[in-house]
Motif scaffolding. Structure first.
Motif: not given
Length: 426
Positions: A231-236, A337-340, A344-349
Motif C-alpha cells: 500500500g501507500i504506507i509501504g511505498a513512502l 515515523l515507523n511507529a506512526a 495508522r496502518g492497522n498494525g502493518y509494519n
C-alpha cells in the motif's frame, strides 16, 4: 546552471510537482498501461505518457529556461495533454476513481496546460538547430526515462517464462550489476567534455526521472504490492535509497558542495548494498518488482556518483563531520515515523530503513527495548544502524579519495600531451 528568479516560474513548478504527485496516487496512472486491449486505450495511454513527460520537461523549461525544453513543452506536452483529455472517460473506466482522484486528475492537467501556455508567450522563438536538439533530447533521454515500467505485466508469458526468472546472484542479477557500472562510465564519457551548465542540466533531468518513477510507484501499489511494501504506507520514501532519490533533484539544483557531498556518501553505498542483496521475490525480469528496482538503483548510483565526479560534490572531512549527527537524526526520525505508520496502518509494519526489524538473522532489534507511548525501539540496535551507515560513508569516502589520487595524474598527463600536440602515453 543559473536558476530563474521569476516568481511565476517558481510557482508553476511547485504547483506542477504537487499536482503530479497527488495525481500519481490514482491507481489508473499505472493501471492504464496493463489494459492496452483496444486502440482507444493504447492511444489514450500513449497521449498520457507523452503528457507525463512534462514532469521532466516543464521544470527544466521554467526553472532553467532551457530552450530545448521550452520547445518540447509547446509542441509535445501541450498537445498531448489537450488531446489526452478526450480519452478521460476511458481512463476512469479502467478502475473506478474516488472524488479526490478526479480532482487530482483535473488539477494536474490544468496546471500542465497553464504552464505550457505560459511558455508559449514567455519563451523566445527557436531555430531549426534547437528543434533538432529538442527532438534528440526527447527521444534519447526524456521518453525512455519515463517509460511505464509495469507495461510488460499485461503479458502472462513474460511473467512466468523460466528463462527470464530473476534470482539473487543469477545471470540476470550480474547483468544488472554490470549495467550499473557501464551506465556510470558511459555517463562520465558523455559529460566530461561538456560545460558545467550542461552537466547540471542533464543530471537534473536524470534526477527528475528517478523522482518520476518513485512518484508513479504510489499508483502501482494501490492495487498490488511492490516487493515487501504494501500500500501507500509501504511505498513512502522513508528508506535510505528512496529518501536519497527524493532529495536528488534538490541536491543538483542547490549547487551546494555540502548537500551534494553528503548525499554522495550516503546514496552510493546504499545503492550498492541494495543491488547486492535485492528482495524482488520469485518473479521474472519483466515484473515491476525487478524493472523498477533495477532502473532506480542503476541510475541512483550513476547520478549520485556524478555529483562528485562531474559536479561540485567532491566529499571532504567536513562532510563526514556533518554526517555524524545527520545520520543519527535520520534514524531517530525513522523510528517515530515507523511507529506512526504502524499506528495508522492497522498494525502493518513498513520497517522504514530497517529501524524496527533487523535485515540480518540476528534479533538485534529486540535488545533492551524502550517504549515511549506507542513508540518502541532498541537504542542499541538504532546505534548499531547509525554506526554501520557511518562506516559505509567512511569506506565510500576512502574509496573516492584513492580513486581520485590514482586518476588525477592520468588526467594531467593527457592534458599535457594534448597541449604539446603529442599523443599521450598508452
Amino acid at each position: 546552471m543559473k536558476l530563474t528568479k521569476k516568481w511565476q516560474n517558481i510557482l508553476l513548478t511547485i504547483l506542477l510537482a504537487v499536482s503530479f504527485i497527488w495525481n500519481a496516487f490514482s491507481a489508473n496512472v499505472m493501471e492504464q498501461f496493463v489494459h492496452l486491449n483496444s486502440l482507444r486505450n493504447i492511444f489514450g495511454a500513449l497521449l498520457r505518457w507523452l503528457s507525463m513527460t512534462g514532469f521532466l520537461i516543464l521544470p527544466a523549461a521554467l526553472l532553467l529556461e532551457d530552450s530545448r525544453c521550452v520547445v518540447l513543452a509547446r509542441f509535445v506536452v501541450f498537445p498531448a495533454t489537450l488531446l489526452g483529455l478526450l480519452f478521460t472517460q476511458f481512463f476512469f473506466a479502467i478502475h473506478s476513481p474516488t472524488l479526490p482522484e478526479v480532482i487530482a486528475y483535473a488539477f494536474y492537467n490544468s496546471i500542465t496546460l497553464i504552464a505550457c501556455t505560459y511558455l508559449f508567450f514567455a519563451g523566445a522563438g527557436a531555430d531549426r538547430k534547437i528543434v533538432r536538439q529538442a527532438l534528440l533530447l526527447f527521444c534519447l533521454l526524456v521518453l525512455p526515462a519515463t517509460f511505464p515500467l509495469n507495461i510488460f505485466m499485461q503479458r502472462p508469458s513474460l511473467m512466468s517464462h523460466k528463462q527470464f526468472g530473476f534470482v539473487r546472484f543469477g545471470g540476470w542479477h550480474f547483468l544488472f550489476i554490470l549495467l550499473g557500472v557501464f551506465t556510470t562510465i558511459a555517463l562520465y564519457y558523455f559529460l566530461r567534455n561538456k560545460l558545467k551548465k550542461e552537466r547540471y542540466f542533464y543530471l537534473f533531468l536524470l534526477s527528475l526521472a528517478l523522482f518520476f518513477q518513485l512518484a508513479v510507484r504510489f499508483s502501482f501499489v494501490r492495487l498490488q504490492d511492490y516487493q515487501d511494501a504494501k500500500g501507500i504506507i509501504g511505498a513512502l520514501p522513508f528508506y535510505v535509497c528512496s529518501f536519497g532519490i527524493a532529495l536528488l533533484p534538490f541536491a543538483v539544483l542547490s549547487r551546494s558542495n555540502l548537500f551534494q557531498g553528503m548525499l554522495f556518501l550516503v546514496n552510493c553505498p546504499g545503492a550498492i548494498i541494495a543491488f547486492v542483496w535485492p528482495n524482488t521475490g520469485p518473479v521474472t525480469i519483466f515484473h515491476y518488482n525487478v524493472t523498477y528496482f533495477a532502473l532506480s538503483h542503476i541510475f541512483l548510483f550513476a547520478v549520485t556518483a556524478h555529483l562528485a565526479i562531474s559536479l561540485d560534490g567532491a566529499p571532504s572531512g567536513r562532510h563526514l563531520l556533518h554526517l555524524t549527527y545527520s545520520i543519527a537524526i535520520y534514524y531517530v526520525a525513522m523510528v517515530f515515523l515507523n511507529a506512526a505508520a504502524i499506528a495508522r496502518g492497522n498494525g502493518y509494519n513498513p520497517n522504514f530503513s530497517f529501524v524496527s526489524i533487523s535485515p540480518l538473522p540476528l534479533p538485534l532489534h529486540s535488545l533492551w527495548l524502550v517504549k515511549i507511548g506507542h513508540v518502541k525501539f532498541s537504542p542499541v540496535y538504532i546505534t548499531t544502524l547509525c554506526v554501520v551507515q557511518f562506516a559505509l560513508c567512511l569506506v565510500t569516502f576512502a574509496m573516492y579519495r584513492i580513486l581520485s589520487h590514482l586518476c588525477d595524474p592520468m588526467r594531467k598527463m593527457k592534458k599535457t600531451a594534448s597541449a604539446k600536440n603529442i599523443p599521450p602515453m598508452q
